[in-house]
Motif scaffolding. Structure first.
Motif, PDB file in Angstrom:
ATOM      1  N   ALA A  82       0.922  -1.310  -0.047  1.00 36.83           N
ATOM      2  CA  ALA A  82      -0.028   0.080  -0.103  1.00 36.83           C
ATOM      3  C   ALA A  82       0.924   1.339   0.009  1.00 36.83           C
ATOM      4  O   ALA A  82       0.649   2.019   0.745  1.00 36.83           O
ATOM      5  N   PRO A  83       1.766   1.403  -1.112  1.00 38.81           N
ATOM      6  CA  PRO A  83       2.789   2.691  -0.954  1.00 38.81           C
ATOM      7  C   PRO A  83       1.671   4.011  -1.370  1.00 38.81           C
ATOM      8  O   PRO A  83       0.773   3.886  -2.178  1.00 38.81           O
ATOM      9  N   HIS A  84       1.966   5.029  -0.809  1.00 39.87           N
ATOM     10  CA  HIS A  84       1.315   6.419  -1.029  1.00 39.87           C
ATOM     11  C   HIS A  84       1.799   6.796  -2.544  1.00 39.87           C
ATOM     12  O   HIS A  84       1.189   7.673  -3.022  1.00 39.87           O
ATOM     13  N   ILE A  85       2.999   6.488  -2.703  1.00 39.02           N
ATOM     14  CA  ILE A  85       3.863   7.050  -3.943  1.00 39.02           C
ATOM     15  C   ILE A  85       4.553   5.977  -4.414  1.00 39.02           C
ATOM     16  O   ILE A  85       5.293   5.431  -3.866  1.00 39.02           O
ATOM     17  N   ALA A 106      -2.482   1.780 -16.750  1.00 40.54           N
ATOM     18  CA  ALA A 106      -3.329   0.452 -16.300  1.00 40.54           C
ATOM     19  C   ALA A 106      -2.893   0.123 -14.746  1.00 40.54           C
ATOM     20  O   ALA A 106      -3.558  -0.070 -14.017  1.00 40.54           O
ATOM     21  N   MET A 107      -1.555   0.451 -14.273  1.00 42.20           N
ATOM     22  CA  MET A 107      -1.247   0.174 -13.032  1.00 42.20           C
ATOM     23  C   MET A 107      -1.783   1.368 -12.152  1.00 42.20           C
ATOM     24  O   MET A 107      -2.364   0.955 -11.033  1.00 42.20           O
ATOM     25  N   ALA A 108      -1.878   2.564 -12.695  1.00 41.11           N
ATOM     26  CA  ALA A 108      -2.516   3.566 -11.859  1.00 41.11           C
ATOM     27  C   ALA A 108      -4.039   3.305 -11.733  1.00 41.11           C
ATOM     28  O   ALA A 108      -4.555   3.394 -10.539  1.00 41.11           O
ATOM     29  N   GLU A 109      -4.732   2.806 -12.544  1.00 42.74           N
ATOM     30  CA  GLU A 109      -6.171   2.501 -12.622  1.00 42.74           C
ATOM     31  C   GLU A 109      -6.463   1.155 -11.481  1.00 42.74           C
ATOM     32  O   GLU A 109      -7.341   1.344 -10.629  1.00 42.74           O
ATOM     33  N   ALA A 110      -5.456   0.266 -11.530  1.00 45.21           N
ATOM     34  CA  ALA A 110      -5.831  -0.848 -10.642  1.00 45.21           C
ATOM     35  C   ALA A 110      -5.326  -0.380  -9.130  1.00 45.21           C
ATOM     36  O   ALA A 110      -6.036  -0.912  -8.315  1.00 45.21           O
ATOM     37  N   LEU A 111      -4.598   0.514  -8.874  1.00 42.39           N
ATOM     38  CA  LEU A 111      -4.218   1.117  -7.654  1.00 42.39           C
ATOM     39  C   LEU A 111      -5.021   2.283  -7.333  1.00 42.39           C
ATOM     40  O   LEU A 111      -4.834   2.728  -6.046  1.00 42.39           O
ATOM     41  N   GLY A 112      -5.846   2.801  -7.965  1.00 42.03           N
ATOM     42  CA  GLY A 112      -6.515   3.947  -7.665  1.00 42.03           C
ATOM     43  C   GLY A 112      -5.775   5.024  -7.499  1.00 42.03           C
ATOM     44  O   GLY A 112      -5.940   5.846  -6.525  1.00 42.03           O
ATOM     45  N   MET A 113      -4.703   5.407  -8.503  1.00 40.74           N
ATOM     46  CA  MET A 113      -3.891   6.590  -8.312  1.00 40.74           C
ATOM     47  C   MET A 113      -3.708   7.515  -9.307  1.00 40.74           C
ATOM     48  O   MET A 113      -4.179   7.059 -10.387  1.00 40.74           O
ATOM     49  N   THR A 114      -3.279   8.539  -9.263  1.00 43.02           N
ATOM     50  CA  THR A 114      -2.912   9.587 -10.413  1.00 43.02           C
ATOM     51  C   THR A 114      -1.350   9.236 -10.897  1.00 43.02           C
ATOM     52  O   THR A 114      -0.629   8.651 -10.002  1.00 43.02           O
ATOM     53  N   TYR A 115      -1.175   9.723 -12.087  1.00 43.25           N
ATOM     54  CA  TYR A 115       0.255   9.393 -12.442  1.00 43.25           C
ATOM     55  C   TYR A 115       0.796  10.313 -13.315  1.00 43.25           C
ATOM     56  O   TYR A 115      -0.142  11.453 -13.958  1.00 43.25           O
ATOM     57  N   ALA A 116       1.970  10.530 -13.142  1.00 47.79           N
ATOM     58  CA  ALA A 116       2.858  11.498 -14.245  1.00 47.79           C
ATOM     59  C   ALA A 116       3.902  10.564 -14.860  1.00 47.79           C
ATOM     60  O   ALA A 116       4.439   9.900 -14.378  1.00 47.79           O
ATOM     61  N   TYR A 117       3.728  10.717 -16.350  1.00 46.76           N
ATOM     62  CA  TYR A 117       4.392   9.867 -17.327  1.00 46.76           C
ATOM     63  C   TYR A 117       5.386  10.767 -18.138  1.00 46.76           C
ATOM     64  O   TYR A 117       5.006  11.712 -18.615  1.00 46.76           O
ATOM     65  N   GLY A 118       6.789  10.387 -18.153  1.00 42.99           N
ATOM     66  CA  GLY A 118       7.474  10.866 -19.058  1.00 42.99           C
ATOM     67  C   GLY A 118       8.198  10.045 -20.020  1.00 42.99           C
ATOM     68  O   GLY A 118       8.803   8.923 -19.753  1.00 42.99           O
ATOM     69  N   VAL A 119       8.499  10.382 -21.363  1.00 42.12           N
ATOM     70  CA  VAL A 119       8.957   9.540 -22.301  1.00 42.12           C
ATOM     71  C   VAL A 119      10.807   9.411 -22.099  1.00 42.12           C
ATOM     72  O   VAL A 119      11.101  10.696 -22.600  1.00 42.12           O
ATOM     73  N   GLU A 120      11.365   8.528 -21.863  1.00 42.92           N
ATOM     74  CA  GLU A 120      12.643   8.167 -22.092  1.00 42.92           C
ATOM     75  C   GLU A 120      13.138   8.047 -23.440  1.00 42.92           C
ATOM     76  O   GLU A 120      14.161   8.966 -23.646  1.00 42.92           O
ATOM     77  N   ASN A 147       9.749   6.844 -17.834  1.00 42.25           N
ATOM     78  CA  ASN A 147       9.551   6.619 -16.302  1.00 42.25           C
ATOM     79  C   ASN A 147       8.359   7.091 -15.693  1.00 42.25           C
ATOM     80  O   ASN A 147       7.602   8.047 -16.486  1.00 42.25           O
ATOM     81  N   ALA A 148       7.724   6.971 -14.705  1.00 40.21           N
ATOM     82  CA  ALA A 148       6.590   7.593 -13.972  1.00 40.21           C
ATOM     83  C   ALA A 148       6.713   7.682 -12.491  1.00 40.21           C
ATOM     84  O   ALA A 148       7.240   7.069 -11.940  1.00 40.21           O
ATOM     85  N   ILE A 149       5.625   8.534 -12.195  1.00 35.84           N
ATOM     86  CA  ILE A 149       5.419   8.607 -10.695  1.00 35.84           C
ATOM     87  C   ILE A 149       3.757   8.449 -10.402  1.00 35.84           C
ATOM     88  O   ILE A 149       2.976   8.988 -11.153  1.00 35.84           O
ATOM     89  N   LEU A 150       3.369   7.552  -9.761  1.00 33.31           N
ATOM     90  CA  LEU A 150       2.031   7.136  -9.272  1.00 33.31           C
ATOM     91  C   LEU A 150       1.915   7.817  -7.899  1.00 33.31           C
ATOM     92  O   LEU A 150       2.780   7.523  -6.943  1.00 33.31           O
ATOM     93  N   SER A 151       0.960   8.460  -7.449  1.00 34.98           N
ATOM     94  CA  SER A 151       0.474   9.145  -6.478  1.00 34.98           C
ATOM     95  C   SER A 151      -0.859   9.027  -5.956  1.00 34.98           C
ATOM     96  O   SER A 151      -1.800   9.047  -6.669  1.00 34.98           O
ATOM     97  N   SER A 152      -1.020   8.703  -4.624  1.00 34.80           N
ATOM     98  CA  SER A 152      -2.380   8.737  -4.039  1.00 34.80           C
ATOM     99  C   SER A 152      -2.857  10.220  -3.763  1.00 34.80           C
ATOM    100  O   SER A 152      -4.147  10.386  -3.612  1.00 34.80           O
ATOM    101  N   VAL A 153      -2.151  11.162  -4.128  1.00 32.26           N
ATOM    102  CA  VAL A 153      -2.579  12.533  -3.962  1.00 32.26           C
ATOM    103  C   VAL A 153      -2.205  13.418  -5.029  1.00 32.26           C
ATOM    104  O   VAL A 153      -1.296  12.899  -5.806  1.00 32.26           O
ATOM    105  N   PRO A 154      -2.932  14.480  -5.621  1.00 33.16           N
ATOM    106  CA  PRO A 154      -2.634  15.267  -6.588  1.00 33.16           C
ATOM    107  C   PRO A 154      -1.251  15.833  -6.656  1.00 33.16           C
ATOM    108  O   PRO A 154      -0.474  16.029  -5.701  1.00 33.16           O
ATOM    109  N   PHE A 155      -0.846  16.043  -8.039  1.00 32.25           N
ATOM    110  CA  PHE A 155       0.423  16.624  -8.170  1.00 32.25           C
ATOM    111  C   PHE A 155       0.311  18.314  -8.409  1.00 32.25           C
ATOM    112  O   PHE A 155      -0.710  18.643  -8.717  1.00 32.25           O
TER     113      PHE A 155
END
Length: 250
Positions: A82-85, A106-120, A147-155
């Motif tokens: 249950a990570p928050h980030i 897909a990961m964010a939807e399954a975890l109920g999180m928001t995400y930021a994604y950047g193309v490497e 790379n990505a950041i998934l978060s339980s709170v808004p950015f």
């Protein structure tokens, strides 16, 4: 530092792909290509946060998921702690080897999180022999890898920082990299500010160069630390990701 935010990453057009394939394998040509591709100069935001601020005590996971072949299983494994980030490295978006899926989404939807994604990288081929065994098509719908950041709170704000632009994996003969993985792009870091009960926090998901020595990675980390002074002054910072610290050592 790239501050542009989008909800959808625009694909590489047929004309752009032709220009990439015809370009000389030089650092100068690579910098021009990198600067001309909109999706490689933006942070994609999506998903939904399920809280407003992080509690005083919270957990953060960092994981190189190596393409993220199984996003739902990956999310299930993360859910057990249950990570928050979540700071994620090597996630595909529109690649044949991962069924053309947006694996971060897909990961964010399954975890109920928001995400930021950047193309490497924009991948020009399907990958190595191991990865080709997973390919569902003989083409990449988008070819994004990042790379990505998934978060339980808004950015509160996000940014992408490119740690190199000279085409380490583009001029393959010059750098003696894996010829089975031709690509445009370079190592990068995603930066985001989130709010906690005790004030703002900057979290960073990064991926340092694997095909280089420790001095090269030291230079990349110095670039990151200098940028953080501008992006998150006087703020606590948490950095995670795949730093490749064991590579190319005696």
């Amino acid at each position: 530092m790239i501050l542009t935010q989008v909800s959808v990453l625009p694909p590489v057009t047929t004309a752009e792909r032709t220009r990439i394939l015809d370009a000389p394998r030089t650092a100068h040509a690579h910098r021009e290509l990198l600067g001309s591709l909109p999706a490689m100069n933006a942070v994609q935001l999506g998903g939904t946060a399920h809280a407003n601020v992080l509690p005083t005590s919270f957990s953060v996971a960092a994981w190189n998921v190596e393409r993220c072949l199984f996003p739902e299983d990956t999310a299930t494994h993360l859910a057990s702690i249950a990570p928050h980030i979540v700071l994620v490295s090597e996630v595909d978006h529109g690649m044949a080897r991962t069924a053309q899926r947006h694996t971060t989404e897909a990961m964010a939807e399954a975890l109920g999180m928001t995400y930021a994604y950047g193309v490497e990288f924009h991948e020009l081929d399907l990958g190595g022999p191991t990865e080709r065994a997973y390919c569902t098509d003989d083409f990449n719908a988008l070819g994004w890898h990042g790379n990505a950041i998934l978060s339980s709170v808004p950015f509160e704000k996000t940014a992408m920082l490119r740690l190199d632009d000279h085409g380490h994996w583009f001029a393959s003969e010059e750098n003696n990299v894996d010829a089975e993985q031709p690509r445009v792009g370079g190592r990068m870091a995603l930066l985001a500010v989130v709010q906690t009960e005790t004030g703002p926090l900057c979290v960073v998901s990064t991926h340092l160069e694997s095909n280089a020595d420790a001095q090269h990675r030291h230079q990349q980390f110095t670039i990151l630390l200098d940028a953080l002074e501008e992006f998150a002054p006087n703020m606590p910072v948490l950095i995670g990701g795949d730093l490749n610290t064991g590579n190319h050592l005696p």
